[in-house]
Structures are given as C-alpha cells and as structure tokens.
Design an enzyme around this catalytic site. Sequence first.
Site, PDB file in Angstrom:
ATOM      1  N   CYS A 190       0.899  -1.136  -0.022  1.00  0.00           N
ATOM      2  CA  CYS A 190      -0.012  -0.086  -0.062  1.00  0.00           C
ATOM      3  C   CYS A 190       1.115   1.224  -0.036  1.00  0.00           C
ATOM      4  O   CYS A 190       2.090   1.000   0.312  1.00  0.00           O
ATOM      5  CB  CYS A 190      -0.912   0.062   1.122  1.00  0.00           C
ATOM      6  SG  CYS A 190      -0.104  -0.387   2.786  1.00  0.00           S
ATOM      7  N   TYR A 224       2.044   5.487   0.137  1.00  0.00           N
ATOM      8  CA  TYR A 224       2.273   6.438   1.195  1.00  0.00           C
ATOM      9  C   TYR A 224       1.064   7.395   1.284  1.00  0.00           C
ATOM     10  O   TYR A 224       0.664   7.829   2.336  1.00  0.00           O
ATOM     11  CB  TYR A 224       3.540   7.208   0.762  1.00  0.00           C
ATOM     12  CG  TYR A 224       4.801   7.060   0.938  1.00  0.00           C
ATOM     13  CD1 TYR A 224       5.151   6.262   2.297  1.00  0.00           C
ATOM     14  CD2 TYR A 224       5.597   6.565   0.020  1.00  0.00           C
ATOM     15  CE1 TYR A 224       6.627   5.742   2.252  1.00  0.00           C
ATOM     16  CE2 TYR A 224       6.985   6.110   0.073  1.00  0.00           C
ATOM     17  CZ  TYR A 224       7.106   5.749   1.352  1.00  0.00           C
ATOM     18  OH  TYR A 224       8.730   5.295   1.453  1.00  0.00           O
ATOM     19  N   SER A 245       3.209  -2.469   4.002  1.00  0.00           N
ATOM     20  CA  SER A 245       2.899  -1.021   3.712  1.00  0.00           C
ATOM     21  C   SER A 245       4.461  -0.529   2.880  1.00  0.00           C
ATOM     22  O   SER A 245       5.395  -1.142   3.097  1.00  0.00           O
ATOM     23  CB  SER A 245       3.262  -0.332   5.431  1.00  0.00           C
ATOM     24  OG  SER A 245       4.388  -0.561   5.927  1.00  0.00           O
ATOM     25  N   ASP A 246       4.214   0.738   2.549  1.00  0.00           N
ATOM     26  CA  ASP A 246       5.310   1.113   1.925  1.00  0.00           C
ATOM     27  C   ASP A 246       6.276   1.576   3.199  1.00  0.00           C
ATOM     28  O   ASP A 246       5.643   1.484   4.245  1.00  0.00           O
ATOM     29  CB  ASP A 246       4.937   2.506   1.076  1.00  0.00           C
ATOM     30  CG  ASP A 246       6.413   2.650   0.100  1.00  0.00           C
ATOM     31  OD1 ASP A 246       7.383   2.200   0.672  1.00  0.00           O
ATOM     32  OD2 ASP A 246       6.276   3.408  -0.872  1.00  0.00           O
ATOM     33  N   TRP A 247       7.482   1.902   3.021  1.00  0.00           N
ATOM     34  CA  TRP A 247       8.398   2.206   4.129  1.00  0.00           C
ATOM     35  C   TRP A 247       7.939   3.546   4.608  1.00  0.00           C
ATOM     36  O   TRP A 247       8.186   4.521   4.066  1.00  0.00           O
ATOM     37  CB  TRP A 247       9.786   2.107   3.595  1.00  0.00           C
ATOM     38  CG  TRP A 247      10.436   0.655   3.765  1.00  0.00           C
ATOM     39  CD1 TRP A 247      11.505   0.329   4.318  1.00  0.00           C
ATOM     40  CD2 TRP A 247      10.023  -0.666   3.146  1.00  0.00           C
ATOM     41  NE1 TRP A 247      11.610  -0.999   4.150  1.00  0.00           N
ATOM     42  CE2 TRP A 247      10.747  -1.533   3.534  1.00  0.00           C
ATOM     43  CE3 TRP A 247       8.700  -0.762   2.069  1.00  0.00           C
ATOM     44  CZ2 TRP A 247      10.580  -2.898   3.122  1.00  0.00           C
ATOM     45  CZ3 TRP A 247       8.596  -2.218   1.826  1.00  0.00           C
ATOM     46  CH2 TRP A 247       9.592  -3.106   2.332  1.00  0.00           C
TER      47      TRP A 247
END
Length: 726
Positions: free
Chosen positions: A236, A238, A269-271
């Site tokens: 997903c 940001y 998640s994205d980082w």
Amino acid sequence: MRLVKLLPALFLAAAGATAGAAAPADPDARAAATEARMTDAERFHLLHSHLPIRILPGKPAEVIPGMPITPGVVTGIERLGIPTIAETDASLGVVNPFELRQGDVATALPSSLALAASFDPQQAYASGAMIGAEAKAKGLNVLLGPGVNLARDPRNGRNFEYLGEDPLLAGVMGGQSARGIQSAGVVATIKHFALNDQETLRRTLDARIGEAGLRESDLLAFEIGIELGQPGAVMCAYNQVNGFYACDNDFLLNQVLKKDWGYKGWVMSDWAAVHGVSTFNHGLDQQSGAELDKQVWMDEPLKAEYAAGRVSKARLSDAVRRILRSLYAVGADQPAASADIDYEAHAKVARAAAANGTVLLKNDGVLPLDRSRRSILAVGGYANIGVMTGGGSSQVIPVGGPAAVIPNELHHLVKRPVGQMLIPSAPVTALKEALPEASIAYDTGYDAAVAAARAARADLAIVFATRWETEGRDSGSLSLPGNQDELIAAVARANPNTIVVLETGNPVLMPWLGQVKAVVEAWYPGQKGGEAIADVLSGAVNPSGRLPVSFPAHEGQGPRGPLQGLGEEDGSQLKDLDETVQYPEGAEVGYRWFAAHGEQPLFPFGYGLSYTRFEHGPLHLRGGDVVSASFTVKNTGEREGQDVPQLYLVDAAGKVVRRLAAFGKLDLRPGESRELSLSVDPRLLADWDRHGWLIRAGEYGFALGESAGDLGPVATLSLEARRMQP
Ligand code: BGC
C-alpha cells in the site's frame, strides 16, 4: 525463433512456465497448519519487518550484524520452518541499498517504462524471471515489484519505474512480470496501491477521485496484474486516497482488494507509510521497515489492541496465514539451489529488453545507418561513458559497478551522495563496434557552438540527450534540462543529418523536432543499453517499441495544473498548502484524455515506427462472453520486423470512448502474413456502475490502430446488456 504472440483476454497463455513451479500442492492448508502451531508472540513477530541498519541522529547508518542487508527483514522461526523474510527492491534488478552490501552487483535492466514500451508480455516474464533468479541466488525471497501506478502525470519522478498510462498494458505487463519473478521461487509485490501517481508531497497528499474513475483506471491495472500474476504481496502507498491513508484504507484494502477481488496474499506497507494501529483492522497485514515509522505499531500497540479485544484472533490468524501462504505458494521458503548467477546470460536478457523497448519516433530515411556514413560525430549525454538511470530505491548497482555518478545531494538516511548514475555500456563504444568502418568522434556538447562546428564537418551527427528522474521528486517541466534543446538545434542547423537519441524517464518536449532527421527514445536502457542503441541505429535490430505514454505537445497540455509543493522535501508538511490532488479526469488518463478533448499530442500512446511496413486486413469481430477480433497482419516491407497491432474500442453503446481493448506482438518476415486473434477483457467494454461492471446493450465499435491517434476503419458488433461482479 519465430514469435507469434496471441494475447487472449486475460493473457493467461501469454508466457513461459506457470508461476511457482516448485509450489506445494496446497499453500493455504499448509499455512493454516503452521499458523495453528504458533504462539501469539510468534504471530506478532511476522507482522512487521525491520531495517537491518541502525539510524542514529547525526551519524551514518550502521549495519546490524547478522541481518541480511536489504530494506525489510523478518527473522525466521526455526522451530516451525518459517524462513527469514528478506525483502528487496525491485523492478529494474536486485538493488544493493546504498551499496551497503559491499561489492555486490546485479544485472541492471532497462526502466519499467521501457519494458512497457515493448508491449511484449513475454519480455515482462523473462525480465521478471531474471530478477527473481538473481534475488533467489542472493538469499532474498521477496521482491518489492512490479509497480503499476498509472502515468497520470508526465512529470511524475517515478514513471520510469511504472508501466505507462493504460490499465490493460500496465496490468498485463505487471502481471507477467510477477509471474516471472515468482517462477524463481521469490514472492512478487505489486505496488503502490493506490494512486501514488506523483512524488510531490507523496507522504501526505490526498488523491481525490470518484469510484467509477478509480475502478476503471488505476485499480483496473492492479486487478488485472493480480489476476494474471498472483503476486504474493501488495504494497500500500504513502498517500491518502479519498481522505484515508492508503495503508489505513478500509475501502481499498478490505473492500476492493480482499473482498471484491478475493485477494489471498498479504498487504505490506510502504516504508514509513503507517500512521497508527487502526491500519491493521483496515486491512494492512505487515508494517514494513518498522523503525522508520513513529512507532513499531504492529508490535506493542497492536498487542494492546488485541488484549483489549479490539483486534480479533481471527484477524490476527488471517494476517499471518496470508504471509505464510504467499511464501509457500511460490516456494519462497526454500533456499536457492545455487548461489551462482549467470551474469552473461542475464546481460543478454537486459540487451534484448532494451532493444525490444526502444521506440523509433521519427525517421526521415536516415536510419538504419548505411555504410556510406564515414564520419559520425556523437554529441552529449555522457555517451562516451555510459547510459542514464533513474534514482531512488529502484537504483541498481550494475555488473561492473557504476560508470560514473554525478552527485546531486546527500541522502538524509545514509549521508551518502545520490545522483545521476551512469552505468557502463557507452553508446559511443558500442557504435564503434557496430560500425567498424566509420570514424566516430565524440563531443561532450558542453559548448553548443563547438559541437555544431564539429558536426558541420561530419557526415552525420547523433545527439544523445538525457533527463534524470528520481523517486521523491517530480519534474518542474517537460523540457530537456540544461542546454540540450539549444545544443540539438545548433547541431541540426550545422548538419542536416542529425539524429537524436533520448535517454529519459518520461515524455519530453521536442522544440527541434522539425529540424532533425530521426528521433529514437531509448528510455533508461539498462546495462546493455549502449549496445541496444547501437543495434537499433545500425539496423541489427528492427525497432518494435511503442509509446506506453502520450508525449504532450506543450507544457500544460493535459488535465494537470501546477504541482503544489513542487521541490519540497518528501514528507515535509507545509503550512497553508492544499494537499489534495484532484483527479477530475477519472479514468480518462493519457490518450483517453487527449481523445476526449480533441487535443493532439506530439506523439500518441502506442506510436512507434519500424524499418519495415505492416498492413492490417479487415477486422472480423465475434461476440459472446468474450469478444474477439481477428485480422491478418502482413509485412509489406523489405525487412523482418515485429508489429504491435492495437485494438481500440471507440464506441460503447453510443458513448464515444477510446480504450485500448487488446494488443498483440508478432514477428514477420518480408512478405509474410498471419492471422491474429485478440480477445477483449469484458471489463474494458463495461463501465463501473455502482457495485459492479455493466456492459450496456447496444452497438460497440472497434478499430485497429497504429497508435491511439491513428485508427483504421471501425467495425461494429452488437452486445446484450450484462452485469459482472467485481
Ligand atoms: C519506496 C518503495 C520501496 C521501499 C523499500 C520506499 O521508499 O516507495 O517503492 O520498495 O522504499 O526500499
């Protein structure tokens, strides 16, 4: 080898072996059995990945001993045979983040936009399988690609990592890429879900779009990619989508992805994209690189929610099973058979991919280069050193190491310079090899007048023009940076036989187009890019790439206005800035917008020339559950070459539309003709109507196109009304 690529609606037969050849029979049952044996502590352990580096304020990052050096790591659970999950970037090759794995290199493929330009699902599969094999051999079992965000804005700094502006093309190429990756026993991750379609303010912006427009565009690319490629993970994004962060978005994650599409894999998640623990009930299964967020939400905070009964046991088990089943489904829990990598064989994949995606945009008879061109002046673009690449998390350290890095700025995490990396494979060297009887000189182009004076004395001039793009930043304009437009114009004035080779990650404007004889778009062509450019210029390869994005005719043509916050550091929260990004065009992205507004782009989507000519016979349509179109394709020229027939829907029950409905790619010898049959994904005939797809009763018009801007005669077919569940 003769190639005939017939692309049925869902493209399932398009390429190679089935994903996960070594896959166990029932990954779901196996995941359920393992999960049942886990303690809650072990379950929570799987729900967040760690950075293998320690970040201390004001100091360079320190590597944590014993952890694989890759952006996300979940250590394994030995007693249950659960492997360490080691997640690596991504779509252009295996990334060595900030070169922290000292001396480690990988095959650098051309940009994903170049892959999309091949319009060749088999290429996507082959490129994916190559990256997967390298990841596996390096002990990395999750690949953080492909990226299928649509190129809604030609200024988006990450378009080079994505697969163009059309949902069918992006979905098919992304799906095949995922299949290729997973064939190597590595989980693929389709990203960034959804609407991370610009970099400016990406961590805070709120992308606003109506549901129908969203379902028919960006989500359709994901939907097709997921159906076709069965990637084990979805990342997903940001940004926010319609008021909720993408990783905290019940609609996107629970409703669309898991319920409507029946997605079985896990959502990571994205980082640094997780802002709270509510994400878990809203569909996020795993927090990535958890130290980057304000808290490791999926550890103590989630445990507290669970203890308080606000997170159910069923949900906890579900998240864990999703992760395990994706690992088992492709054999990502199995070690590599060998750590050896055949870099020579992989270099051939890189070279073929680059040649396959190169787009010939203009050719006034000067290409392929004939042997009478005795003296050639190559100008600019660092063409004596290497080829351009894009920056950010997808940046690969190529075999042989970087040819040069032009530093731009210090990276805030690791305090190392990042910048325009040129990778070995200098076009000038490759041209000298391809044209041994020509004398080829090089001028940097630093001074346009000097380059022009030298060009005047040559038989032919080739100007190499570059534009660097990077994650985290968009472009302020569509022009070539620096003095390159002036340089091209000056060289073209001095030498009537001037060719331009573009190495760009996005469309660019070409004010000099009328003055030059030929233009070749080579994108970021990867570590055999110089050779591939020479192959196309010399005629060893007949170009067959087609534009996966429209090239606007002028600045501001298209639905987007100025980018609010342009140039601000990613993540900065500016006061008084409207961080909503409206997408009023809905699904009318790229060529669809141009068609709907009667605007002429500089070059349309789907456009690309060949050194031969193709003719398409009359279109025969067949109805039924799946509409199909058949026609003959004939090579009427003198060279072997590949055609990319494109079928467009132009009339949907009285509504004027322009939608790529199907495409094919086939290789034909001079004089050869073949019958091609293309099937149409029914969703492309439908509109999103409240809770599902609706094909309206009426006449449907289709035309074959050389591009989205050049269509042949329309054939029609009558269809009955039909509703389809998502
Ligand atoms: C990027 C992702 C990438 C991740 C891990 C993020 O900044 O948006 O695409 O996979 O970093 O490197």
